[in-house]
Structure formats: structure tokens, C-alpha cells
Motif scaffolding. Structure first.
Motif, PDB file in Angstrom:
ATOM      1  N   ARG A 237       0.828  -1.197   0.000  1.00  0.00           N
ATOM      2  CA  ARG A 237       0.000   0.000   0.000  1.00  0.00           C
ATOM      3  C   ARG A 237       0.864   1.249   0.000  1.00  0.00           C
ATOM      4  O   ARG A 237       1.837   1.363   0.759  1.00  0.00           O
ATOM      5  CB  ARG A 237      -0.905   0.013   1.227  1.00  0.00           C
ATOM      6  N   VAL A 238       0.503   2.202  -0.893  1.00  0.00           N
ATOM      7  CA  VAL A 238       1.153   3.510  -0.936  1.00  0.00           C
ATOM      8  C   VAL A 238       0.063   4.571  -0.917  1.00  0.00           C
ATOM      9  O   VAL A 238      -1.116   4.266  -1.130  1.00  0.00           O
ATOM     10  CB  VAL A 238       2.038   3.665  -2.185  1.00  0.00           C
ATOM     11  N   ASP A 239       0.436   5.826  -0.662  1.00  0.00           N
ATOM     12  CA  ASP A 239      -0.580   6.872  -0.528  1.00  0.00           C
ATOM     13  C   ASP A 239      -0.458   7.982  -1.561  1.00  0.00           C
ATOM     14  O   ASP A 239      -1.096   9.023  -1.450  1.00  0.00           O
ATOM     15  CB  ASP A 239      -0.554   7.469   0.883  1.00  0.00           C
ATOM     16  N   THR A 240       0.359   7.755  -2.617  1.00  0.00           N
ATOM     17  CA  THR A 240       0.484   8.744  -3.696  1.00  0.00           C
ATOM     18  C   THR A 240       0.551   8.016  -5.034  1.00  0.00           C
ATOM     19  O   THR A 240       0.929   6.840  -5.106  1.00  0.00           O
ATOM     20  CB  THR A 240       1.750   9.603  -3.545  1.00  0.00           C
ATOM     21  N   ILE A 241       0.209   8.718  -6.095  1.00  0.00           N
ATOM     22  CA  ILE A 241       0.297   8.128  -7.422  1.00  0.00           C
ATOM     23  C   ILE A 241       1.763   7.874  -7.793  1.00  0.00           C
ATOM     24  O   ILE A 241       2.091   6.887  -8.454  1.00  0.00           O
ATOM     25  CB  ILE A 241      -0.397   9.033  -8.468  1.00  0.00           C
ATOM     26  N   TRP A 242       2.646   8.757  -7.357  1.00  0.00           N
ATOM     27  CA  TRP A 242       4.070   8.573  -7.622  1.00  0.00           C
ATOM     28  C   TRP A 242       4.591   7.314  -6.938  1.00  0.00           C
ATOM     29  O   TRP A 242       5.342   6.533  -7.529  1.00  0.00           O
ATOM     30  CB  TRP A 242       4.856   9.789  -7.156  1.00  0.00           C
TER      31      TRP A 242
ATOM     32  N   PRO B 251       2.819  -6.021  -9.592  1.00  0.00           N
ATOM     33  CA  PRO B 251       1.551  -6.419  -8.969  1.00  0.00           C
ATOM     34  C   PRO B 251       0.639  -7.089  -9.992  1.00  0.00           C
ATOM     35  O   PRO B 251       0.771  -6.869 -11.201  1.00  0.00           O
ATOM     36  CB  PRO B 251       0.961  -5.085  -8.495  1.00  0.00           C
ATOM     37  N   ASP B 252      -0.287  -7.900  -9.490  1.00  0.00           N
ATOM     38  CA  ASP B 252      -1.248  -8.572 -10.364  1.00  0.00           C
ATOM     39  C   ASP B 252      -2.483  -7.721 -10.604  1.00  0.00           C
ATOM     40  O   ASP B 252      -3.173  -7.894 -11.619  1.00  0.00           O
ATOM     41  CB  ASP B 252      -1.665  -9.911  -9.747  1.00  0.00           C
ATOM     42  N   ILE B 253      -2.780  -6.817  -9.682  1.00  0.00           N
ATOM     43  CA  ILE B 253      -3.947  -5.951  -9.802  1.00  0.00           C
ATOM     44  C   ILE B 253      -3.733  -4.706  -8.957  1.00  0.00           C
ATOM     45  O   ILE B 253      -3.001  -4.748  -7.955  1.00  0.00           O
ATOM     46  CB  ILE B 253      -5.238  -6.692  -9.381  1.00  0.00           C
ATOM     47  N   ILE B 254      -4.358  -3.603  -9.356  1.00  0.00           N
ATOM     48  CA  ILE B 254      -4.198  -2.331  -8.663  1.00  0.00           C
ATOM     49  C   ILE B 254      -5.554  -1.839  -8.184  1.00  0.00           C
ATOM     50  O   ILE B 254      -6.522  -1.825  -8.949  1.00  0.00           O
ATOM     51  CB  ILE B 254      -3.569  -1.269  -9.591  1.00  0.00           C
ATOM     52  N   LEU B 255      -5.626  -1.435  -6.912  1.00  0.00           N
ATOM     53  CA  LEU B 255      -6.792  -0.747  -6.364  1.00  0.00           C
ATOM     54  C   LEU B 255      -6.422   0.718  -6.253  1.00  0.00           C
ATOM     55  O   LEU B 255      -5.501   1.084  -5.527  1.00  0.00           O
ATOM     56  CB  LEU B 255      -7.167  -1.315  -4.985  1.00  0.00           C
ATOM     57  N   LEU B 256      -7.140   1.566  -6.987  1.00  0.00           N
ATOM     58  CA  LEU B 256      -6.709   2.956  -7.166  1.00  0.00           C
ATOM     59  C   LEU B 256      -7.757   3.950  -6.695  1.00  0.00           C
ATOM     60  O   LEU B 256      -8.886   3.978  -7.211  1.00  0.00           O
ATOM     61  CB  LEU B 256      -6.402   3.193  -8.651  1.00  0.00           C
ATOM     62  N   ASP B 257      -7.384   4.777  -5.725  1.00  0.00           N
ATOM     63  CA  ASP B 257      -8.216   5.916  -5.335  1.00  0.00           C
ATOM     64  C   ASP B 257      -7.975   7.034  -6.344  1.00  0.00           C
ATOM     65  O   ASP B 257      -6.908   7.123  -6.953  1.00  0.00           O
ATOM     66  CB  ASP B 257      -7.835   6.367  -3.923  1.00  0.00           C
ATOM     67  N   LEU B 258      -8.966   7.907  -6.512  1.00  0.00           N
ATOM     68  CA  LEU B 258      -8.823   9.001  -7.474  1.00  0.00           C
ATOM     69  C   LEU B 258      -8.368  10.308  -6.836  1.00  0.00           C
ATOM     70  O   LEU B 258      -7.725  11.126  -7.483  1.00  0.00           O
ATOM     71  CB  LEU B 258     -10.149   9.225  -8.212  1.00  0.00           C
ATOM     72  N   LEU B 259      -8.734  10.511  -5.581  1.00  0.00           N
ATOM     73  CA  LEU B 259      -8.421  11.780  -4.912  1.00  0.00           C
ATOM     74  C   LEU B 259      -7.104  11.661  -4.155  1.00  0.00           C
ATOM     75  O   LEU B 259      -7.065  11.556  -2.928  1.00  0.00           O
ATOM     76  CB  LEU B 259      -9.575  12.167  -3.976  1.00  0.00           C
ATOM     77  N   LEU B 260      -6.030  11.667  -4.916  1.00  0.00           N
ATOM     78  CA  LEU B 260      -4.690  11.540  -4.343  1.00  0.00           C
ATOM     79  C   LEU B 260      -4.002  12.898  -4.327  1.00  0.00           C
ATOM     80  O   LEU B 260      -4.250  13.741  -5.194  1.00  0.00           O
ATOM     81  CB  LEU B 260      -3.869  10.537  -5.146  1.00  0.00           C
ATOM     82  N   PRO B 261      -3.117  13.133  -3.345  1.00  0.00           N
ATOM     83  CA  PRO B 261      -2.532  14.473  -3.193  1.00  0.00           C
ATOM     84  C   PRO B 261      -1.656  14.922  -4.352  1.00  0.00           C
ATOM     85  O   PRO B 261      -1.481  16.121  -4.561  1.00  0.00           O
ATOM     86  CB  PRO B 261      -1.699  14.336  -1.903  1.00  0.00           C
TER      87      PRO B 261
ATOM     88  N   SER C 236      -2.117  14.002  -7.725  1.00  0.00           N
ATOM     89  CA  SER C 236      -2.714  13.632  -9.014  1.00  0.00           C
ATOM     90  C   SER C 236      -3.630  14.719  -9.558  1.00  0.00           C
ATOM     91  O   SER C 236      -4.606  14.431 -10.242  1.00  0.00           O
ATOM     92  CB  SER C 236      -3.504  12.329  -8.860  1.00  0.00           C
ATOM     93  N   LYS C 237      -3.322  15.967  -9.258  1.00  0.00           N
ATOM     94  CA  LYS C 237      -4.198  17.059  -9.671  1.00  0.00           C
ATOM     95  C   LYS C 237      -4.047  17.404 -11.152  1.00  0.00           C
ATOM     96  O   LYS C 237      -4.990  17.859 -11.791  1.00  0.00           O
ATOM     97  CB  LYS C 237      -3.922  18.297  -8.816  1.00  0.00           C
ATOM     98  N   GLU C 238      -2.870  17.177 -11.717  1.00  0.00           N
ATOM     99  CA  GLU C 238      -2.625  17.593 -13.101  1.00  0.00           C
ATOM    100  C   GLU C 238      -3.162  16.591 -14.118  1.00  0.00           C
ATOM    101  O   GLU C 238      -3.504  16.970 -15.234  1.00  0.00           O
ATOM    102  CB  GLU C 238      -1.125  17.803 -13.319  1.00  0.00           C
TER     103      GLU C 238
ATOM    104  N   HIS D 270      -5.508  12.695 -14.646  1.00  0.00           N
ATOM    105  CA  HIS D 270      -6.365  11.688 -14.043  1.00  0.00           C
ATOM    106  C   HIS D 270      -5.524  10.456 -13.677  1.00  0.00           C
ATOM    107  O   HIS D 270      -4.723   9.982 -14.482  1.00  0.00           O
ATOM    108  CB  HIS D 270      -7.461  11.288 -15.024  1.00  0.00           C
ATOM    109  N   PRO D 271      -5.672   9.950 -12.451  1.00  0.00           N
ATOM    110  CA  PRO D 271      -4.840   8.826 -12.002  1.00  0.00           C
ATOM    111  C   PRO D 271      -4.886   7.611 -12.923  1.00  0.00           C
ATOM    112  O   PRO D 271      -3.864   6.969 -13.159  1.00  0.00           O
ATOM    113  CB  PRO D 271      -5.411   8.500 -10.619  1.00  0.00           C
ATOM    114  N   CYS D 272      -6.073   7.270 -13.449  1.00  0.00           N
ATOM    115  CA  CYS D 272      -6.179   6.109 -14.352  1.00  0.00           C
ATOM    116  C   CYS D 272      -5.357   6.312 -15.608  1.00  0.00           C
ATOM    117  O   CYS D 272      -4.643   5.413 -16.055  1.00  0.00           O
ATOM    118  CB  CYS D 272      -7.639   5.850 -14.716  1.00  0.00           C
ATOM    119  N   ALA D 273      -5.478   7.485 -16.193  1.00  0.00           N
ATOM    120  CA  ALA D 273      -4.720   7.781 -17.410  1.00  0.00           C
ATOM    121  C   ALA D 273      -3.229   7.698 -17.151  1.00  0.00           C
ATOM    122  O   ALA D 273      -2.458   7.166 -17.966  1.00  0.00           O
ATOM    123  CB  ALA D 273      -5.095   9.161 -17.938  1.00  0.00           C
ATOM    124  N   LEU D 274      -2.805   8.204 -16.005  1.00  0.00           N
ATOM    125  CA  LEU D 274      -1.387   8.190 -15.663  1.00  0.00           C
ATOM    126  C   LEU D 274      -0.877   6.765 -15.460  1.00  0.00           C
ATOM    127  O   LEU D 274       0.178   6.389 -15.972  1.00  0.00           O
ATOM    128  CB  LEU D 274      -1.149   9.017 -14.399  1.00  0.00           C
TER     129      LEU D 274
END
Length: 224
Positions: free
Chosen positions: A30-35, A45-55, A57-59, A61-65
């Protein structure tokens, strides 16, 4: 052991997810940033669980990145419940979208469903077609005149169904069953988004598609 990468900055939820999945015999990071998530891709990893409101990821969209760097299945876990946000996430590469709050048991079922389909694809060979389109199931990509076209997991599932049944008309409900299963929530509009994305990737002119055609009032078909 299946590796799950959790990208979530809510410590309470992140810790709860980690403990639950570890108890279900998943290997969890578990990490707390997109970076931080991008760095952890090196662990495969085999699969990613991704939050969208990350500190951080403002520039973008996290999925696109994330999709710029990996083809691993992504399940979004987000408090953003608007249909427009679900559509944007799926357009940008998510394979599923779970709204907070959610049942841990449901999340586990969705993880297993995505991984099950992904495993089946990896064990299959290349599917050839005389249109110049073929499917590399091991690498989960479309080959268009021998050029690789990257897709999301759901886009590929739809294309696999089309190529296996040329000329057959599929309703939106049939496509929903194929990519999610009859018990999973999905909006009809989501199928339209996947079709639009596929057309952009394989058609010479997406506005007048040659391969993926609309059958008005029914659904879609693949025309060789």
C-alpha cells in the motif's frame, strides 16, 4: 500468491483494506500517492486498487497516468459517485469502478472476477482474423496489420467476443454479461464508452466505422 497494489491516501481505509486482503491470503503493498504507485510497478503487482483523490494527481487523471505505464488490471475505489466520473475512469483505462463505501466481500469478488478473466486470456494463443485484425491474448493487445494496439481489460474482452462471433449482433446487456458478469453493476453508457474507444483505436474513421457497427435499437456487431 496474488499481489495487490493499493494506492489510497486515507489511512483508515488503506489499513482496513490491507488487513482484510492479507487475511484473504493476498500479498499487499500500500502507498498513498500516485508517484509511490508508479514506483511500486517494479514489483509487478497482479492488480491495482486505485483511489482518485490523491494528493499528487491534480494535473492528470490517475487512471490515465497509470495506464501510461502498465496494462495490469485496475479497479478504482472512489467516493466520486457521479456517472460522469465512472465514465471518465473507464475511458482512461479502469477495468472496474467501486464506489465508497463498499463491502469488502464485494471488492474481493470483483478482484477475483477480473483476475480470473485475465488469467484465461494469458493462457490463450493469438486469434487471427482475415480483416487484418488479430488478438494477442497472452499480451492482451489487438494486432492491427501487425501493429500492437493497447486496450483496457474490458475493451479487449469486448473485442475478443466480437472476433469470435463475426456478424453476430450483441445487445448492450450481452456485452455487460461478457465483461462483468450478471451480478455486477454497470451502466449501459459504459458499453458505449468502450465501443467509442475501440473505434478510435482500430477504425480509419471512427465516425463511419467499418468494423464495429451499430445496429440501431439492438446493439453492436463486428463486420469483417
Amino acid at each position: 500468491m496474488t499481489k495487490v497494489l493499493i494506492i489510497e491516501d486515507d489511512n483508515m481505509l488503506g489499513d482496513t483494506l490491507s488487513l482484510y486482503l492479507q487475511g484473504e491470503e493476498y500479498e499487499v503493498c500500500r502507498v498513498d500517492t500516485i508517484w509511490g504507485g508508479l514506483l511500486q510497478l517494479e514489483t509487478r503487482p497482479d492488480i491495482i486498487l486505485l483511489d482518485l483523490l490523491l494528493p499528487d494527481s491534480k494535473e492528470k487523471h490517475p487512471c490515465a497516468l497509470m495506464r501510461e505505464h502498465t496494462s495490469v488490471p485496475i479497479i478504482v475505489i472512489s467516493s466520486l459517485t457521479e456517472v460522469s466520473e465512472r465514465i471518465r475512469s473507464l475511458t482512461d483505462g479502469a477495468d472496474d469502478f467501486v464506489c465508497k463505501p463498499f463491502s469488502m466481500q464485494e471488492l474481493k469478488a470483483r478482484i477475483e472476477a477480473v483476475l480470473r478473466r485475465y488469467t484465461l486470456l494469458k493462457s490463450s494463443p493469438v486469434v487471427e482474423h482475415d480483416t487484418g485484425i488479430s488478438l494477442d491474448l497472452a499480451r492482451r493487445t489487438i494486432l492491427l496489420n501487425h501493429r500492437r494496439i493497447e486496450t483496457t481489460f474490458s475493451e479487449f474482452e469486448i473485442m475478443k467476443l466480437f472476433v469470435a462471433h463475426p456478424g453476430k449482433v450483441f445487445s448492450r446487456y450481452a456485452l455487460i454479461e461478457a465483461i462483468r458478469g450478471i451480478d455486477a453493476y454497470i451502466h449501459d453508457r459504459t458499453i458505449d464508452v468502450h465501443i467509442t474507444n475501440l473505434r478510435k483505436k482500430i477504425e480509419d474513421n471512427p465516425k463511419t466505422p467499418q468494423y464495429i457497427q451499430t445496429v440501431w435499437g439492438v446493439g453492436y456487431k463486428f463486420t469483417p
